[in-house]
Design an enzyme around this catalytic site. Structure first.
Site, PDB file in Angstrom:
ATOM      1  N   LYS A 218     -12.858  32.808  30.291  1.00 26.64           N
ATOM      2  CA  LYS A 218     -13.553  33.171  28.726  1.00 26.64           C
ATOM      3  C   LYS A 218     -13.850  34.178  28.256  1.00 26.64           C
ATOM      4  CE  LYS A 218     -17.095  30.792  28.016  1.00 26.64           C
ATOM      5  NZ  LYS A 218     -18.409  31.995  27.010  1.00 26.64           N
ATOM      6  N   ASN A 219     -14.645  34.455  28.654  1.00 25.95           N
ATOM      7  CA  ASN A 219     -15.883  35.694  28.526  1.00 25.95           C
ATOM      8  C   ASN A 219     -14.753  37.367  28.253  1.00 25.95           C
ATOM      9  OD1 ASN A 219     -17.586  34.479  27.296  1.00 25.95           O
ATOM     10  ND2 ASN A 219     -18.793  34.682  29.671  1.00 25.95           N
TER      11      ASN A 219
ATOM     12  N   ARG B  95     -20.616  32.287  18.495  1.00 24.87           N
ATOM     13  CA  ARG B  95     -21.306  33.262  18.219  1.00 24.87           C
ATOM     14  C   ARG B  95     -20.152  34.161  18.313  1.00 24.87           C
ATOM     15  NH1 ARG B  95     -23.320  36.894  20.678  1.00 24.87           N
ATOM     16  NH2 ARG B  95     -25.053  38.082  19.976  1.00 24.87           N
TER      17      ARG B  95
ATOM     18  N   CYS C  34     -28.678  29.965  18.905  1.00 24.57           N
ATOM     19  CA  CYS C  34     -27.751  29.124  20.316  1.00 24.57           C
ATOM     20  C   CYS C  34     -28.870  28.542  20.423  1.00 24.57           C
ATOM     21  CB  CYS C  34     -26.450  29.614  20.395  1.00 24.57           C
ATOM     22  SG  CYS C  34     -26.859  30.420  21.123  1.00 24.57           S
TER      23      CYS C  34
ATOM     24  N   ARG D 241     -30.097  35.720  19.871  1.00 26.64           N
ATOM     25  CA  ARG D 241     -28.545  35.857  20.124  1.00 26.64           C
ATOM     26  C   ARG D 241     -28.317  37.087  18.594  1.00 26.64           C
ATOM     27  NH1 ARG D 241     -25.170  33.115  22.979  1.00 26.64           N
ATOM     28  NH2 ARG D 241     -24.640  34.711  23.356  1.00 26.64           N
TER      29      ARG D 241
ATOM     30  N   ILE E  70     -28.485  40.648  16.663  1.00 29.23           N
ATOM     31  CA  ILE E  70     -26.702  41.663  17.069  1.00 29.23           C
ATOM     32  C   ILE E  70     -27.362  43.335  16.474  1.00 29.23           C
ATOM     33  CG2 ILE E  70     -25.161  39.849  16.266  1.00 29.23           C
ATOM     34  CD1 ILE E  70     -24.857  40.853  13.495  1.00 29.23           C
ATOM     35  N   ASP E  71     -28.254  43.374  16.162  1.00 29.66           N
ATOM     36  CA  ASP E  71     -28.926  44.725  15.867  1.00 29.66           C
ATOM     37  C   ASP E  71     -28.104  45.706  17.030  1.00 29.66           C
ATOM     38  OD1 ASP E  71     -30.140  43.133  18.159  1.00 29.66           O
ATOM     39  OD2 ASP E  71     -32.353  44.791  17.917  1.00 29.66           O
TER      40      ASP E  71
ATOM     41  N   ASP F  13     -25.328  33.672  33.530  1.00 31.84           N
ATOM     42  CA  ASP F  13     -24.401  32.286  33.241  1.00 31.84           C
ATOM     43  C   ASP F  13     -24.423  31.014  34.638  1.00 31.84           C
ATOM     44  OD1 ASP F  13     -21.907  34.287  30.948  1.00 31.84           O
ATOM     45  OD2 ASP F  13     -24.191  33.316  31.257  1.00 31.84           O
TER      46      ASP F  13
ATOM     47  N   VAL G  55     -32.313  37.736  30.791  1.00 34.39           N
ATOM     48  CA  VAL G  55     -31.540  37.658  29.499  1.00 34.39           C
ATOM     49  C   VAL G  55     -31.647  37.458  28.404  1.00 34.39           C
ATOM     50  CG1 VAL G  55     -28.555  38.429  29.409  1.00 34.39           C
ATOM     51  CG2 VAL G  55     -29.214  39.003  31.604  1.00 34.39           C
TER      52      VAL G  55
ATOM     53  N   ARG H 188     -15.565  23.829  26.184  1.00 36.88           N
ATOM     54  CA  ARG H 188     -15.644  24.933  25.392  1.00 36.88           C
ATOM     55  C   ARG H 188     -15.371  26.483  25.858  1.00 36.88           C
ATOM     56  NH1 ARG H 188     -20.657  27.048  21.710  1.00 36.88           N
ATOM     57  NH2 ARG H 188     -19.515  28.787  21.680  1.00 36.88           N
TER      58      ARG H 188
HETATM   59  C1  EPZ Z   1     -21.856  37.661  26.278  1.00 35.63           C
HETATM   60  O1  EPZ Z   1     -22.489  37.140  25.711  1.00 35.63           O
HETATM   61  C2  EPZ Z   1     -21.151  36.818  27.272  1.00 35.63           C
HETATM   62  N1  EPZ Z   1     -20.835  35.766  25.868  1.00 35.63           N
HETATM   63  C3  EPZ Z   1     -22.623  35.471  27.461  1.00 35.63           C
HETATM   64  O2  EPZ Z   1     -21.616  34.320  28.427  1.00 35.63           O
HETATM   65  C4  EPZ Z   1     -22.577  36.086  28.673  1.00 35.63           C
HETATM   66  O3  EPZ Z   1     -24.397  35.623  28.704  1.00 35.63           O
HETATM   67  C5  EPZ Z   1     -23.698  37.655  28.261  1.00 35.63           C
HETATM   68  O4  EPZ Z   1     -22.400  38.428  27.751  1.00 35.63           O
HETATM   69  C6  EPZ Z   1     -24.302  38.426  28.910  1.00 35.63           C
HETATM   70  O5  EPZ Z   1     -23.856  38.610  30.202  1.00 35.63           O
HETATM   71  C7  EPZ Z   1     -19.335  36.222  25.996  1.00 35.63           C
HETATM   72  O6  EPZ Z   1     -18.870  37.351  26.363  1.00 35.63           O
HETATM   73  C8  EPZ Z   1     -18.763  35.551  24.871  1.00 35.63           C
HETATM   74  P1  EPZ Z   1     -25.879  40.726  25.356  1.00 35.63           P
HETATM   75  P2  EPZ Z   1     -23.356  38.310  24.936  1.00 35.63           P
HETATM   76  O7  EPZ Z   1     -25.330  41.419  23.642  1.00 35.63           O
HETATM   77  O8  EPZ Z   1     -22.994  39.919  24.065  1.00 35.63           O
HETATM   78  C9  EPZ Z   1     -29.777  40.100  23.261  1.00 35.63           C
HETATM   79  C10 EPZ Z   1     -21.257  31.625  28.618  1.00 35.63           C
HETATM   80  O9  EPZ Z   1     -22.053  30.592  28.488  1.00 35.63           O
HETATM   81  N2  EPZ Z   1     -29.781  41.171  22.103  1.00 35.63           N
HETATM   82  O10 EPZ Z   1     -25.515  41.403  26.560  1.00 35.63           O
HETATM   83  O11 EPZ Z   1     -24.229  37.875  23.654  1.00 35.63           O
HETATM   84  C11 EPZ Z   1     -29.257  39.079  23.568  1.00 35.63           C
HETATM   85  O12 EPZ Z   1     -30.140  38.616  22.312  1.00 35.63           O
HETATM   86  C12 EPZ Z   1     -22.078  32.838  27.454  1.00 35.63           C
HETATM   87  O13 EPZ Z   1     -20.226  32.381  28.821  1.00 35.63           O
HETATM   88  C13 EPZ Z   1     -29.843  41.849  21.398  1.00 35.63           C
HETATM   89  O14 EPZ Z   1     -31.257  41.859  21.296  1.00 35.63           O
HETATM   90  O15 EPZ Z   1     -24.309  39.559  25.772  1.00 35.63           O
HETATM   91  C14 EPZ Z   1     -29.251  38.573  24.787  1.00 35.63           C
HETATM   92  O16 EPZ Z   1     -31.079  38.167  25.139  1.00 35.63           O
HETATM   93  C15 EPZ Z   1     -23.302  32.698  27.190  1.00 35.63           C
HETATM   94  N3  EPZ Z   1     -29.062  42.378  20.620  1.00 35.63           N
HETATM   95  C16 EPZ Z   1     -29.076  39.638  25.348  1.00 35.63           C
HETATM   96  O17 EPZ Z   1     -29.382  40.980  24.999  1.00 35.63           O
HETATM   97  C17 EPZ Z   1     -28.071  42.944  20.400  1.00 35.63           C
HETATM   98  O18 EPZ Z   1     -27.542  43.391  19.497  1.00 35.63           O
HETATM   99  C18 EPZ Z   1     -27.631  40.015  26.344  1.00 35.63           C
HETATM  100  O19 EPZ Z   1     -26.736  39.449  25.425  1.00 35.63           O
HETATM  101  C19 EPZ Z   1     -27.392  42.112  21.083  1.00 35.63           C
HETATM  102  C20 EPZ Z   1     -27.463  40.969  22.560  1.00 35.63           C
END
Ligand code: EPZ
Length: 432
Positions: free
Chosen positions: A6-7, A76, A100, A105, A107-108, A288, A310, A380
């Site tokens: 999926k990811n 998201r 969520c 989550r 996006i900075d 995950d 995380v 999902r």
């Molecule tokens: C991806 O999410 C995956 N989703 C998540 O899987 C997975 O848990 C995560 O990576 C970590 O491996 C998809 O690929 C669709 P991150 P993502 O950006 O990209 C913080 C599942 O169950 N952060 O590495 O959103 C954020 O809040 C899902 O399949 C910021 O602060 O993960 C989080 O605490 C859940 N600012 C941490 O970093 C940002 O701009 C990790 O987020 C971006 C992220």
């Protein structure tokens, strides 16, 4: 057989926006998040056709750059269209994603990285407006190896003249799969899977035919279910290296783990030992798989500590697991999992995708019937969970056949404990 990840699939679909030529993506999982991404691509003006387990995406000339709120709110991960849209059109308007229930989550990192590449970003009225007449290559250090930020910046950098360097990049196997896809389109990328990725931008990208990497989280989930129920489960099609640390943890619990070229077999040999787990970006322990492991650790002979590093709030499923008889307490980022616990079936509700998988895991072991509600969360990210579990010998049925698209009344998945509780394959081991 495992489904495509999926990811990764969601990002490859977004990456198809980078060219006006058709892209074929194979082994796409039949899950509702993919349906949402297909709807997003169509809303942006791309043609998307199904062909068996493949999707053919043609983002021709009639592309617009506006990602609607309704779809971003639903998923998201839709923000992953930001990078490709800015690269292709020079602009994008994306609804701000909500949080969520596993965290805000933010996006900075995405925004700051795109600004480093020369884009201007305004956020107001709940929308992100990004503009760039010409992206320019830069060195972009990430504060944190964010998966999504790495992916958005990778895709944007393909249109930035010169060499972009992403420092502290995410190293997940899905990042490597995206880089392979982009290279297949003609992008020049070095360092995929390492913390420093070099992208030589400015090359016109063309169509590609690509098979999605196998889903390591789906694999880990079924392996956990096999161990939890005292069965023997084999997953096929995944490089065991994608789960190296996780498999080491199972071995640490006393599980017999055997790996071959692209297959992994687990068999429970006796009592399970407790272990401590700390989730980290890859190659650390995958967040995950954290919820599913809490269900498994509830069966271990002792106390385990699970630390979630995380996400801010990824212990949401604990209360529901405790309703099934688990003994888990949380304090900040730590969960203390007591074991062994005799789990007993009850009615529970999936709080999110991986929490739902954890509840099904517990239900496969619990005495009596467990009803897992809000199964649309599970739909999902897991293709035909009930069917794949039944093929492994589990007594699992899907009740209240709500549409699998995640719309309509939530249905629930029941697992029955009979003479042969849970997931169990024959002497030869089951495979998925
Ligand atoms: C991806 O999410 C995956 N989703 C998540 O899987 C997975 O848990 C995560 O990576 C970590 O491996 C998809 O690929 C669709 P991150 P993502 O950006 O990209 C913080 C599942 O169950 N952060 O590495 O959103 C954020 O809040 C899902 O399949 C910021 O602060 O993960 C989080 O605490 C859940 N600012 C941490 O970093 C940002 O701009 C990790 O987020 C971006 C992220």
């Amino acid at each position: 057989m495992l489904s495509g990840a999926k990811n990764s699939a969601l990002k490859l679909l977004a990456a198809s926006l980078l060219t006006d030529e058709p892209c074929t993506i194979r082994r796409v999982p039949r899950i509702t998040d993919v349906a949402t991404m297909v709807a997003m691509l169509r809303a942006l003006g791309a043609d998307v056709e199904h062909a068996g387990d493949a999707l053919r995406v043609h983002a021709g000339a009639a592309l617009n750059g506006c990602a609607p709120y309704e779809l971003v709110r639903t998923m998201r991960a839709s923000i992953i269209v930001m990078g490709p849209l800015v690269a292709r059109l020079g602009e994008a308007t994306i609804a701000m994603p909500g949080g969520c229930n596993i965290g805000p989550r933010r996006i900075d990192f995405h925004i700051r990285g795109l600004e480093k590449l020369g884009a201007t970003v305004e956020i107001n009225h709940g929308f992100i407006k990004i503009h760039s007449s010409q992206l320019k290559a830069a060195v972009v250090p990430l504060d944190y190896p964010s998966v999504g930020a790495t992916e958005n910046l990778l895709m944007a950098a393909t249109a930035a003249d010169g060499e972009t360097v992403i420092e502290n990049a995410a190293r997940e196997p899905e990042i490597i799969d995206l880089c392979d896809f982009l290279r297949g389109m003609g992008a020049v990328i070095e360092g995929a899977g390492s913390s420093t990725i070099h992208i030589e931008g400015g090359h016109a990208l063309h169509g590609v035919d690509h098979e999605v990497v196998a889903d390591r989280i789906e694999a880990g989930t079924y392996l956990i279910m096999g161990v939890a129920t005292g069965g023997e489960v084999t997953t096929k099609g995944l490089d065991p290296m994608h789960l190296e640390l996780f498999l080491g943890k199972l071995r640490g619990m006393g599980v017999d783990v055997r790996v071959a070229d692209r297959s992994i077999t687990v068999r429970r040999d006796g009592p399970l030992a407790p272990i401590d787990i700390s989730t980290l970006p890859h190659p650390g322990f995958a967040t995950d798989l954290q919820a599913q492991m809490m269900a498994l650790l509830s069966l271990a002979e002792g106390t385990s500590i699970v630390t979630e590093n995380v996400f801010e709030n990824r212990f949401v499923v604990v209360d529901e697991l405790n309703r099934l008889g688990a003994g888990i307490s949380t304090s900040g980022h730590h969960a203390i999992v007591e074991g062994p616990r005799a789990l007993s079936g009850s009615v529970v509700e999936a709080p999110d995708l991986r929490g739902g998988a954890a509840l099904v895991t517990a239900g496969l072991v619990a005495e009596g019937v467990t009803d897992v509600g809000a199964v649309h969360h599970i739909d999902r990210g897991y293709e035909d969970l009930a069917g794949k579990l039944a093929a492994l010998g589990a007594d699992v049925t899907r009740v209240g056949e709500g549409p699998r698209t995640g719309e309509g009344p939530p249905s629930s998945l029941s697992s029955y404990d009979e003479a042969s509780p849970g997931v169990r394959a024959g002497a030869g081991g089951g495979g998925t």
